[in-house]
Design an enzyme around this catalytic site. Structure first.
Site, PDB file in Angstrom:
ATOM      1  N   GLU A 279       8.402   6.559  -5.098  1.00  0.00           N
ATOM      2  CA  GLU A 279       8.094   5.399  -4.266  1.00  0.00           C
ATOM      3  C   GLU A 279       6.623   5.468  -3.874  1.00  0.00           C
ATOM      4  O   GLU A 279       6.179   6.458  -3.272  1.00  0.00           O
ATOM      5  CB  GLU A 279       8.950   5.398  -3.000  1.00  0.00           C
ATOM      6  CG  GLU A 279       8.621   4.217  -2.103  1.00  0.00           C
ATOM      7  CD  GLU A 279       9.217   4.331  -0.703  1.00  0.00           C
ATOM      8  OE1 GLU A 279       9.776   5.403  -0.384  1.00  0.00           O
ATOM      9  OE2 GLU A 279       9.111   3.362   0.050  1.00  0.00           O
ATOM     10  N   GLN A 290     -13.974  -1.541  -5.108  1.00  0.00           N
ATOM     11  CA  GLN A 290     -12.833  -2.284  -5.656  1.00  0.00           C
ATOM     12  C   GLN A 290     -13.253  -3.132  -6.855  1.00  0.00           C
ATOM     13  O   GLN A 290     -14.420  -3.484  -6.997  1.00  0.00           O
ATOM     14  CB  GLN A 290     -12.215  -3.176  -4.575  1.00  0.00           C
ATOM     15  CG  GLN A 290     -11.498  -2.355  -3.521  1.00  0.00           C
ATOM     16  CD  GLN A 290     -10.957  -3.196  -2.375  1.00  0.00           C
ATOM     17  OE1 GLN A 290     -10.917  -4.416  -2.440  1.00  0.00           O
ATOM     18  NE2 GLN A 290     -10.544  -2.527  -1.322  1.00  0.00           N
ATOM     19  N   GLY A 295      -8.789   1.366  -9.505  1.00  0.00           N
ATOM     20  CA  GLY A 295      -7.368   1.186  -9.213  1.00  0.00           C
ATOM     21  C   GLY A 295      -6.510   1.348 -10.457  1.00  0.00           C
ATOM     22  O   GLY A 295      -5.428   1.943 -10.419  1.00  0.00           O
ATOM     23  N   THR A 296      -7.013   0.842 -11.579  1.00  0.00           N
ATOM     24  CA  THR A 296      -6.264   0.946 -12.841  1.00  0.00           C
ATOM     25  C   THR A 296      -6.214   2.393 -13.321  1.00  0.00           C
ATOM     26  O   THR A 296      -5.163   2.908 -13.689  1.00  0.00           O
ATOM     27  CB  THR A 296      -6.951   0.076 -13.913  1.00  0.00           C
ATOM     28  OG1 THR A 296      -6.982  -1.264 -13.440  1.00  0.00           O
ATOM     29  CG2 THR A 296      -6.224   0.139 -15.230  1.00  0.00           C
TER      30      THR A 296
HETATM   31  C1  LIG Z   1       1.971  -0.412  -2.033  1.00  0.00           C
HETATM   32  C2  LIG Z   1       0.680  -0.848  -1.428  1.00  0.00           C
HETATM   33  O1  LIG Z   1      -0.076  -0.043  -1.001  1.00  0.00           O
HETATM   34  S1  LIG Z   1       0.315  -2.488  -1.453  1.00  0.00           S
HETATM   35  C3  LIG Z   1      -1.351  -2.574  -0.901  1.00  0.00           C
HETATM   36  C4  LIG Z   1      -2.348  -2.414  -1.991  1.00  0.00           C
HETATM   37  N1  LIG Z   1      -3.625  -2.152  -1.401  1.00  0.00           N
HETATM   38  C5  LIG Z   1      -4.439  -3.096  -0.922  1.00  0.00           C
HETATM   39  O2  LIG Z   1      -4.183  -4.271  -0.950  1.00  0.00           O
HETATM   40  C6  LIG Z   1      -5.698  -2.561  -0.279  1.00  0.00           C
HETATM   41  C7  LIG Z   1      -6.925  -3.348  -0.697  1.00  0.00           C
HETATM   42  N2  LIG Z   1      -7.108  -3.381  -2.137  1.00  0.00           N
HETATM   43  C8  LIG Z   1      -7.463  -2.304  -2.839  1.00  0.00           C
HETATM   44  O3  LIG Z   1      -7.612  -1.225  -2.303  1.00  0.00           O
HETATM   45  C9  LIG Z   1      -7.696  -2.474  -4.330  1.00  0.00           C
HETATM   46  O4  LIG Z   1      -8.204  -3.749  -4.571  1.00  0.00           O
HETATM   47  C10 LIG Z   1      -6.429  -2.260  -5.191  1.00  0.00           C
HETATM   48  C11 LIG Z   1      -5.892  -0.868  -4.962  1.00  0.00           C
HETATM   49  C12 LIG Z   1      -5.346  -3.282  -4.866  1.00  0.00           C
HETATM   50  C13 LIG Z   1      -6.850  -2.430  -6.645  1.00  0.00           C
HETATM   51  O5  LIG Z   1      -7.833  -1.477  -6.957  1.00  0.00           O
HETATM   52  P1  LIG Z   1      -9.120  -1.893  -7.796  1.00  0.00           P
HETATM   53  O6  LIG Z   1      -9.929  -0.701  -8.063  1.00  0.00           O
HETATM   54  O7  LIG Z   1      -9.784  -3.008  -7.092  1.00  0.00           O
HETATM   55  O8  LIG Z   1      -8.428  -2.409  -9.128  1.00  0.00           O
HETATM   56  P2  LIG Z   1      -9.090  -2.554 -10.585  1.00  0.00           P
HETATM   57  O9  LIG Z   1     -10.567  -2.697 -10.466  1.00  0.00           O
HETATM   58  O10 LIG Z   1      -8.597  -1.455 -11.434  1.00  0.00           O
HETATM   59  O11 LIG Z   1      -8.490  -3.921 -11.035  1.00  0.00           O
HETATM   60  C14 LIG Z   1      -7.469  -4.031 -11.982  1.00  0.00           C
HETATM   61  C15 LIG Z   1      -7.115  -5.482 -12.156  1.00  0.00           C
HETATM   62  O12 LIG Z   1      -6.373  -5.898 -10.997  1.00  0.00           O
HETATM   63  C16 LIG Z   1      -7.024  -7.000 -10.393  1.00  0.00           C
HETATM   64  N3  LIG Z   1      -6.864  -6.848  -8.952  1.00  0.00           N
HETATM   65  C17 LIG Z   1      -7.422  -5.927  -8.155  1.00  0.00           C
HETATM   66  N4  LIG Z   1      -7.005  -6.126  -6.892  1.00  0.00           N
HETATM   67  C18 LIG Z   1      -6.172  -7.200  -6.922  1.00  0.00           C
HETATM   68  C19 LIG Z   1      -5.423  -7.897  -5.933  1.00  0.00           C
HETATM   69  N5  LIG Z   1      -5.445  -7.547  -4.654  1.00  0.00           N
HETATM   70  N6  LIG Z   1      -4.680  -8.953  -6.343  1.00  0.00           N
HETATM   71  C20 LIG Z   1      -4.663  -9.346  -7.622  1.00  0.00           C
HETATM   72  N7  LIG Z   1      -5.345  -8.710  -8.602  1.00  0.00           N
HETATM   73  C21 LIG Z   1      -6.084  -7.653  -8.244  1.00  0.00           C
HETATM   74  C22 LIG Z   1      -8.476  -6.902 -10.824  1.00  0.00           C
HETATM   75  O13 LIG Z   1      -9.127  -8.138 -10.776  1.00  0.00           O
HETATM   76  C23 LIG Z   1      -8.351  -6.390 -12.232  1.00  0.00           C
HETATM   77  O14 LIG Z   1      -8.012  -7.444 -13.090  1.00  0.00           O
HETATM   78  P3  LIG Z   1      -8.568  -7.502 -14.612  1.00  0.00           P
HETATM   79  O15 LIG Z   1      -8.076  -6.240 -15.275  1.00  0.00           O
HETATM   80  O16 LIG Z   1      -7.955  -8.735 -15.173  1.00  0.00           O
HETATM   81  O17 LIG Z   1     -10.055  -7.549 -14.494  1.00  0.00           O
END
Ligand SMILES: CC(=O)SCCNC(=O)CCNC(=O)[C@H](O)C(C)(C)COP(=O)(O)OP(=O)(O)OC[C@H]1O[C@@H](n2cnc3c(N)ncnc32)[C@H](O)[C@@H]1OP(=O)(O)O
Length: 559
Positions: A279, A290, A295-296
């Protein structure tokens, strides 16, 4: 079993409005409601080193949290500010300047409500699913002791190994042509490019991904506190006490991105080893980093580790509404395929988050997907080369024009480089509707017949009563803005020159295209009520009937 009410905080993973992702608007999630599950975890904190409640892995007061923070961060303790949790050198990239009073207010209310058996707290806090407080779900927890970094690839890349540049038998390809082709290959998409660049950073030692749980090692504790600070910042509605509790809980593990000894982000998850699923509790990347691929890559490291070290087959998470898009891109679905008895009662229940599932592939090289994708591209490319000539690029033809776009030099179709190699033979005059020539007739005869037919059509157009607006090119002195609007002008005189050159219209379709262009231009520049517009419509229908009857008589001759 002592189930601490403080475990019942109903966190909300809503992201910080101060750090919106560039590609996603921020929205505040509703407060999630978390159901109780029994909590027979291993103690989260070593009693000897940290003053924490170790009864069931739960902390019972903010004092406990502060003592953890103070130790892990090595900084001053300040009960009302998170700055106490920053490590002196290596905490995390987030600054902790937010005003978190609302969260603390929320937390207090939530804890009070939970302690009171889900009493009448305010607003959404009252919606805690208290029915679970009294339920006595017994959860068997197996300790996870796999704390080393993501395992080595268990399997090789799925794609076949690319062969070194093969040539197609029977076709001589100029060296420069091959070069053009090679340069045009799309070697990677955006996903692979990001993954490859982060992989290179890892290989160069500038970036690392670690998977840790609370093991009392100083450096690890500093990182975990750093990660906790990122979660606190990025998930502002999540009670900080709850975050620190889970991050420090020894039955949870955290996969972290570390750059220059600073935590960039991470995922905290709880592996249910006996149930073979994990989980994900929290997932966040620091605001400045970000949407750069961390994140990926983090998720890929997590999957690899969870599969190879924990033996998991699935992940479940309650995704914040804002993050659903991210989770979908990581292979999560809203449909839960995992048998319910494998997870029901194990994971905390939220209202407000969306339960999502990800199946972990048993073979995929998650931390080296870019190599796999590259090899697959190469394999597909090799196959295409085997089956087709489309990769061979010939040098272009020298096509200089004179008046009316007529080529300066006659270029015989059969002299066009590559046409014969592609399978063309002189009898293939395309799929023209004007097929007066038989297969054995040469192209000169064909052109003669075609010219005669086009000439007769042009005469018929010129003789028509509605032809007057189309006889000459539009004079820019009369209509100054005409050529601003009409970029591809056409008129009967220009067409006549092209016909008489006997070089321009090598197919009948080219001629028809010019006629259509002429009428289209008239109806583009002029409005329907104008005489020009009306003339174009009438003349076009005259042309169509002439073409129809002309082709019919040609066909009759052929029969
Ligand atoms: C279970 C939970 O914790 S839910 C809560 C998740 N955390 C958050 O919302 C906290 C704030 N957000 C973050 O910390 C980050 O944006 C994360 C963890 C959600 C993503 O990490 P990133 O490093 O930004 O992701 P990364 O750069 O690898 O992006 C991967 C893809 O996802 C997309 N993506 C990133 N964040 C989001 C989002 N919030 N919604 C939709 N798409 C997203 C990116 O645009 C990218 O798309 P692409 O491959 O088509 O270009």
């Amino acid at each position: 079993m002592d189930t601490h009410s403080s475990h019942l905080t109903a966190p909300n993973r809503s992201r910080s409005s101060q750090s919106p992702s560039p590609s996603h608007s921020s929205a505040t999630s509703s407060i999630h409601k978390r159901k109780l599950v029994s909590d027979d975890h291993a103690p989260p904190f070593p009693p000897s080193s940290l003053s924490a409640d170790t009864r069931d892995g739960a902390l019972t007061s903010n004092d406990d949290l502060e003592s953890i923070s103070a130790r892990g961060g090595g900084a001053d303790s300040d009960s009302d500010d998170d700055s106490d949790e920053e490590a002196p050198e290596a905490a995390n990239a987030e600054d902790s300047d937010e005003d978190d009073s609302s969260i603390r207010t929320f937390t207090t209310a939530r804890l009070d409500a939970a302690n009171a058996g889900g009493g009448s707290g305010s607003a959404r806090n009252t919606k805690i699913k208290t029915e679970n407080l009294s339920s006595s779900v017994t959860v068997k927890i197996e300790n996870s002791d796999g704390t080393k970094d993501g395992g080595a690839l268990g399997t090789g890349p799925a794609g076949p190994t690319a062969q070194a540049g093969s040539s197609v038998p029977g076709i001589v390809v100029k060296e420069d042509a091959t070069k053009i082709f090679t340069e045009n290959i799309q070697t990677s998409g955006a996903y692979s490019a990001r993954e490859e660049s982060l992989k290179r950073e890892e290989e160069a030692g500038r970036l690392k991904f670690v998977c840790l749980s609370n093991d009392g090692v100083d450096e690890h504790m500093v990182w975990l506190i750093g990660l906790k600070n990122i979660f606190a910042r990025q998930l502002p509605n999540m009670p900080k006490e709850y975050i620190v509790r889970l991050v420090m809980d020894r039955s949870h593990k955290s996969v972290m991105v570390i750059r220059r000894n600073l935590v960039v982000g991470g995922i905290t998850y709880r592996p249910y080893i006996s149930q073979k699923f994990g989980e994900i509790a929290f997932c966040a990347i620091t605001a400045d980093e970000q949407v750069k691929g961390y994140g990926t890559r983090l998720m890929n490291h997590l999957k690899q580790h969870a599969r190879d070290v924990d033996g998991l087959t699935h992940f479940l998470t309650y995704a914040d509404n804002n993050a659903v898009g991210y989770f979908i891109k990581q292979g999560f679905t809203k449909e839960i395929h995992l048998e319910k008895d494998r997870w029901h009662g194990y994971i905390k229940d939220y209202d407000g988050g969306i339960l999502m599932e990800c199946k972990i592939d048993p073979k995929l090289p998650y931390t080296d997907l870019s190599t796999m994708i590259r090899r697959q591209r190469q394999a597909i490319d090799e196959k295409i080369r085997e089956l087709s000539n489309c990769h061979i690029v010939y040098s272009g033809i020298d096509f200089q024009k004179k008046e009316a776009g007529i080529p300066k030099k006659i270029i015989k179709v059969e002299d066009i480089p590559g046409l014969r190699e592609a399978g063309w033979t002189p009898d293939q005059w395309g799929h023209s509707r004007f097929r007066i020539v038989s297969a054995s007739t040469d192209s000169a005869t064909h052109q003669k017949h075609l010219t005669a037919f086009m000439r007769s059509l042009l005469k018929s157009l010129n003789d028509h009563v509605d032809a007057w607006p189309f006889k000459e090119p539009v004079d820019a002195r009369d209509v100054p803005d005409y050529y601003d609007i009409i970029k591809d002008p056409m008129d009967l005189k220009t067409m006549s020159k092209r016909v008489e050159s006997e070089q321009y219209y090598v197919t009948f379709e080219m001629f028809v295209a010019d006629v259509k262009r002429m009428f289209f231009n008239a109806r583009t520049y002029n409005s329907p009520e104008t005489i020009y517009y009306k003339c174009s419509t009438r003349l076009e229908s005259h042309f169509q009937s002439k073409v129809h009857s002309g082709l019919q008589s040609v066909n009759k001759i052929q029969q």
